[in-house]
Motif scaffolding. Structure first.
Motif, PDB file in Angstrom:
ATOM      1  N   SER A 105       8.071 -21.660 -12.710  1.00  0.00           N
ATOM      2  CA  SER A 105       8.437 -22.914 -13.360  1.00  0.00           C
ATOM      3  C   SER A 105       8.118 -22.773 -14.847  1.00  0.00           C
ATOM      4  CB  SER A 105       7.662 -24.093 -12.762  1.00  0.00           C
ATOM      5  OG  SER A 105       6.264 -23.925 -12.901  1.00  0.00           O
ATOM      6  N   VAL A 106       8.892 -23.458 -15.687  1.00  0.00           N
ATOM      7  CA  VAL A 106       8.731 -23.348 -17.141  1.00  0.00           C
ATOM      8  C   VAL A 106       8.455 -24.740 -17.700  1.00  0.00           C
ATOM      9  CG1 VAL A 106       9.759 -22.563 -19.295  1.00  0.00           C
ATOM     10  CG2 VAL A 106      10.341 -21.403 -17.153  1.00  0.00           C
ATOM     11  N   TRP A 107       7.412 -24.836 -18.518  1.00  0.00           N
ATOM     12  CA  TRP A 107       6.981 -26.096 -19.110  1.00  0.00           C
ATOM     13  C   TRP A 107       6.886 -25.925 -20.618  1.00  0.00           C
ATOM     14  CZ3 TRP A 107       5.477 -30.126 -15.646  1.00  0.00           C
ATOM     15  CH2 TRP A 107       5.437 -29.742 -14.297  1.00  0.00           C
ATOM     16  N   VAL A 108       7.147 -26.999 -21.351  1.00  0.00           N
ATOM     17  CA  VAL A 108       7.090 -26.918 -22.812  1.00  0.00           C
ATOM     18  C   VAL A 108       6.365 -28.140 -23.367  1.00  0.00           C
ATOM     19  CG1 VAL A 108       9.388 -27.978 -23.074  1.00  0.00           C
ATOM     20  CG2 VAL A 108       8.440 -26.580 -24.926  1.00  0.00           C
ATOM     21  N   THR A 109       5.585 -27.918 -24.419  1.00  0.00           N
ATOM     22  CA  THR A 109       4.863 -29.002 -25.070  1.00  0.00           C
ATOM     23  C   THR A 109       4.594 -28.631 -26.519  1.00  0.00           C
ATOM     24  OG1 THR A 109       2.983 -30.523 -24.856  1.00  0.00           O
ATOM     25  CG2 THR A 109       2.541 -28.168 -24.472  1.00  0.00           C
ATOM     26  N   LYS A 110       3.905 -29.511 -27.218  1.00  0.00           N
ATOM     27  CA  LYS A 110       3.595 -29.268 -28.627  1.00  0.00           C
ATOM     28  C   LYS A 110       2.572 -28.145 -28.780  1.00  0.00           C
ATOM     29  CE  LYS A 110       2.259 -33.509 -29.001  1.00  0.00           C
ATOM     30  NZ  LYS A 110       1.719 -34.798 -29.519  1.00  0.00           N
ATOM     31  N   GLN A 111       2.707 -27.410 -29.864  1.00  0.00           N
ATOM     32  CA  GLN A 111       1.757 -26.345 -30.171  1.00  0.00           C
ATOM     33  C   GLN A 111       0.404 -26.931 -30.571  1.00  0.00           C
ATOM     34  OE1 GLN A 111       4.060 -24.424 -33.178  1.00  0.00           O
ATOM     35  NE2 GLN A 111       3.535 -25.890 -34.776  1.00  0.00           N
ATOM     36  N   ARG A 112      -0.595 -26.073 -30.659  1.00  0.00           N
ATOM     37  CA  ARG A 112      -1.970 -26.423 -30.989  1.00  0.00           C
ATOM     38  C   ARG A 112      -2.552 -27.443 -30.008  1.00  0.00           C
ATOM     39  NH1 ARG A 112      -3.767 -22.966 -31.753  1.00  0.00           N
ATOM     40  NH2 ARG A 112      -5.607 -23.693 -32.886  1.00  0.00           N
ATOM     41  N   PRO A 113      -2.677 -27.063 -28.745  1.00  0.00           N
ATOM     42  CA  PRO A 113      -3.190 -27.968 -27.722  1.00  0.00           C
ATOM     43  C   PRO A 113      -4.671 -28.264 -27.933  1.00  0.00           C
ATOM     44  CG  PRO A 113      -3.030 -25.747 -26.856  1.00  0.00           C
ATOM     45  CD  PRO A 113      -2.389 -25.716 -28.224  1.00  0.00           C
ATOM     46  N   LYS A 114      -5.079 -29.405 -27.405  1.00  0.00           N
ATOM     47  CA  LYS A 114      -6.492 -29.773 -27.462  1.00  0.00           C
ATOM     48  C   LYS A 114      -7.016 -30.049 -26.054  1.00  0.00           C
ATOM     49  CE  LYS A 114      -6.895 -29.669 -31.997  1.00  0.00           C
ATOM     50  NZ  LYS A 114      -5.533 -29.154 -32.275  1.00  0.00           N
TER      51      LYS A 114
ATOM     52  N   PRO B 126       1.064 -21.016  -9.547  1.00  0.00           N
ATOM     53  CA  PRO B 126       0.165 -20.085 -10.236  1.00  0.00           C
ATOM     54  C   PRO B 126       0.849 -19.241 -11.303  1.00  0.00           C
ATOM     55  CG  PRO B 126      -0.165 -19.987  -7.854  1.00  0.00           C
ATOM     56  CD  PRO B 126       1.074 -20.807  -8.092  1.00  0.00           C
ATOM     57  N   GLU B 127       2.171 -19.075 -11.188  1.00  0.00           N
ATOM     58  CA  GLU B 127       2.905 -18.255 -12.144  1.00  0.00           C
ATOM     59  C   GLU B 127       3.591 -19.083 -13.235  1.00  0.00           C
ATOM     60  OE1 GLU B 127       2.634 -15.019 -11.950  1.00  0.00           O
ATOM     61  OE2 GLU B 127       1.405 -15.271 -10.149  1.00  0.00           O
ATOM     62  N   ALA B 128       3.256 -20.350 -13.337  1.00  0.00           N
ATOM     63  CA  ALA B 128       3.925 -21.233 -14.297  1.00  0.00           C
ATOM     64  C   ALA B 128       3.830 -20.690 -15.721  1.00  0.00           C
ATOM     65  CB  ALA B 128       3.309 -22.629 -14.230  1.00  0.00           C
ATOM     66  N   GLN B 129       4.925 -20.863 -16.466  1.00  0.00           N
ATOM     67  CA  GLN B 129       5.005 -20.402 -17.847  1.00  0.00           C
ATOM     68  C   GLN B 129       4.935 -21.611 -18.773  1.00  0.00           C
ATOM     69  OE1 GLN B 129       8.794 -18.609 -18.872  1.00  0.00           O
ATOM     70  NE2 GLN B 129       7.879 -17.361 -20.471  1.00  0.00           N
ATOM     71  N   PHE B 130       4.128 -21.497 -19.846  1.00  0.00           N
ATOM     72  CA  PHE B 130       3.954 -22.618 -20.774  1.00  0.00           C
ATOM     73  C   PHE B 130       4.380 -22.193 -22.178  1.00  0.00           C
ATOM     74  CE2 PHE B 130       1.188 -23.465 -17.225  1.00  0.00           C
ATOM     75  CZ  PHE B 130       1.509 -24.779 -16.936  1.00  0.00           C
ATOM     76  N   LEU B 131       5.264 -23.004 -22.746  1.00  0.00           N
ATOM     77  CA  LEU B 131       5.783 -22.748 -24.077  1.00  0.00           C
ATOM     78  C   LEU B 131       5.187 -23.774 -25.037  1.00  0.00           C
ATOM     79  CD1 LEU B 131       9.562 -22.297 -23.123  1.00  0.00           C
ATOM     80  CD2 LEU B 131       7.728 -20.579 -23.063  1.00  0.00           C
ATOM     81  N   PHE B 132       4.532 -23.303 -26.086  1.00  0.00           N
ATOM     82  CA  PHE B 132       3.953 -24.174 -27.106  1.00  0.00           C
ATOM     83  C   PHE B 132       4.810 -24.041 -28.357  1.00  0.00           C
ATOM     84  CE2 PHE B 132       0.399 -22.954 -24.332  1.00  0.00           C
ATOM     85  CZ  PHE B 132      -0.102 -24.207 -23.988  1.00  0.00           C
ATOM     86  N   VAL B 133       5.455 -25.147 -28.758  1.00  0.00           N
ATOM     87  CA  VAL B 133       6.428 -25.080 -29.853  1.00  0.00           C
ATOM     88  C   VAL B 133       6.165 -26.211 -30.849  1.00  0.00           C
ATOM     89  CG1 VAL B 133       8.143 -24.079 -28.285  1.00  0.00           C
ATOM     90  CG2 VAL B 133       8.150 -26.554 -28.698  1.00  0.00           C
ATOM     91  N   ALA B 134       6.896 -26.179 -31.960  1.00  0.00           N
ATOM     92  CA  ALA B 134       6.777 -27.232 -32.968  1.00  0.00           C
ATOM     93  C   ALA B 134       7.078 -28.588 -32.337  1.00  0.00           C
ATOM     94  CB  ALA B 134       7.725 -26.958 -34.120  1.00  0.00           C
ATOM     95  N   PRO B 135       6.312 -29.636 -32.671  1.00  0.00           N
ATOM     96  CA  PRO B 135       6.521 -30.950 -32.049  1.00  0.00           C
ATOM     97  C   PRO B 135       7.961 -31.438 -32.108  1.00  0.00           C
ATOM     98  CG  PRO B 135       4.496 -30.953 -33.321  1.00  0.00           C
ATOM     99  CD  PRO B 135       5.159 -29.640 -33.600  1.00  0.00           C
ATOM    100  N   SER B 136       8.638 -31.192 -33.236  1.00  0.00           N
ATOM    101  CA  SER B 136      10.004 -31.685 -33.389  1.00  0.00           C
ATOM    102  C   SER B 136      11.009 -30.946 -32.511  1.00  0.00           C
ATOM    103  CB  SER B 136      10.438 -31.558 -34.859  1.00  0.00           C
ATOM    104  OG  SER B 136      10.415 -30.191 -35.263  1.00  0.00           O
ATOM    105  N   GLU B 137      10.601 -29.811 -31.922  1.00  0.00           N
ATOM    106  CA  GLU B 137      11.534 -28.985 -31.162  1.00  0.00           C
ATOM    107  C   GLU B 137      11.298 -29.015 -29.652  1.00  0.00           C
ATOM    108  OE1 GLU B 137      14.126 -27.623 -32.655  1.00  0.00           O
ATOM    109  OE2 GLU B 137      13.340 -28.523 -34.506  1.00  0.00           O
ATOM    110  N   VAL B 138      10.329 -29.794 -29.185  1.00  0.00           N
ATOM    111  CA  VAL B 138       9.983 -29.766 -27.767  1.00  0.00           C
ATOM    112  C   VAL B 138      11.180 -30.111 -26.886  1.00  0.00           C
ATOM    113  CG1 VAL B 138       8.593 -30.837 -25.957  1.00  0.00           C
ATOM    114  CG2 VAL B 138       7.532 -30.200 -28.134  1.00  0.00           C
ATOM    115  N   LEU B 139      11.847 -31.203 -27.169  1.00  0.00           N
ATOM    116  CA  LEU B 139      12.943 -31.640 -26.303  1.00  0.00           C
ATOM    117  C   LEU B 139      14.137 -30.687 -26.383  1.00  0.00           C
ATOM    118  CD1 LEU B 139      12.829 -35.515 -26.758  1.00  0.00           C
ATOM    119  CD2 LEU B 139      11.742 -34.079 -25.025  1.00  0.00           C
TER     120      LEU B 139
END
Length: 278
Positions: free
Chosen positions: A120-129, A145-158
């Motif tokens: 599964s692929v998930w995306v959210t804003k970069q610089r997580p807290k 367990p194999e989920a992939q997480f993409l951290f990108v610029a806030p304006s580009e998440v959607l």
């Protein structure tokens, strides 16, 4: 007593959610699955009569398989895998035993579709807290367990979510995000039906840290401090996530097993005088 190649519901429930959790495979026939379309945490569906095609990817892993009642299908699948050199066990009593024990089951329709690599692929804003580390921990330990997480610029998440068929989370105006007083971690615990005592406790701590409501739990301030420290230690978001997994593993085990345990420095006996010459 289960056979040496069976695992009980109690035994499996103790290791799900930890780094030692096995690979879990649901081999129920379609008719049985359609009657109850829920999965054990982290389980993947696979046709029982095609299990040999998975063998190469299971090499070196501990595997647990289950069918409806833990009888002929899971017994046969386990035997095939073991003959191929896989350390496979079957769940005693199968899906019914897990369900009847009141253990968590994940609604299949809430699990995102996997990509061609089975992730599964998930995306959210970069610089997580906080939420953006806590949620990936929950997903990898209880959903995929194999989920992939993409951290990108806030304006580009959607836009990234659309182009890469990824699930956006912890941003405004998406399904997996804050609702009212609840943070995204709360929502995932609720939507995935993971309402266990330990995860409910952990969710309160995460909410307190993520929304600056430290009065919700004494541990919230500590989680905030740890999270901010991690964000200063790592410039790479994926490296920060890897480090954060250990933090949430520790908080989860504390919430599950150690909330009644204290650690006090031994106190000197009242009125005791130091020995002469000391």
């Amino acid at each position: 007593m289960p056979s040496p190649t069976e695992i009980t519901v109690a035994q499996l429930s103790r290791i799900i959610g930890t780094p030692d959790s096995p690979t879990i495979i649901d081999v129920r026939i379609d008719e049985d699955f359609d009657a109850d379309p829920q999965l054990l945490p982290t389980a993947k569906r696979w046709p029982f009569d095609d299990i040999a095609s998975l063998a190469e990817s299971l090499k070196g892993k501990r595997v647990v398989v289950y069918c409806q009642k833990g009888k002929k299908i899971s017994q046969g699948v386990k035997a095939i895998l073991r003959e191929m050199g896989i350390s496979a066990e079957s769940l005693e009593g199968g899906h019914f035993a897990w369900r009847d024990a009141g253990k968590p089951l994940i609604p299949f329709n809430k699990i995102p579709l996997h990509n061609s690599h089975g992730r599964s692929v998930w995306v959210t804003k970069q610089r997580p807290k906080i939420d953006r580390i806590a949620c990936p921990w929950l997903i990898r330990r209880f959903i995929d367990p194999e989920a992939q997480f993409l951290f990108v610029a806030p304006s580009e998440v959607l836009a990234v979510a659309e182009k890469f068929n990824a699930e956006p989370f912890d941003v405004e105006d998406v399904f997996w995000t804050h609702r009212g007083d609840l943070c995204t971690f709360d929502i995932m615990v609720e939507e995935f039906d993971l309402k266990t005592k330990a995860l409910d406790h952990l969710a309160t701590i995460v909410r307190g840290a993520d929304t600056n409501q430290h009065q919700l739990a004494p541990e919230s301030a500590g989680l905030l401090a740890t999270s901010l420290g991690l964000s200063r230690m790592y410039r790479d978001d994926n490296a920060q996530l890897d480090a954060g997994m250990l933090i949430y593993d520790a908080f989860y085990r504390w919430a599950r097993d150690a909330t009644n345990e204290n650690h006090d420095w031994p106190q000197a006996t009242t009125g005791q005088k130091p020995a002469k010459g000391k």
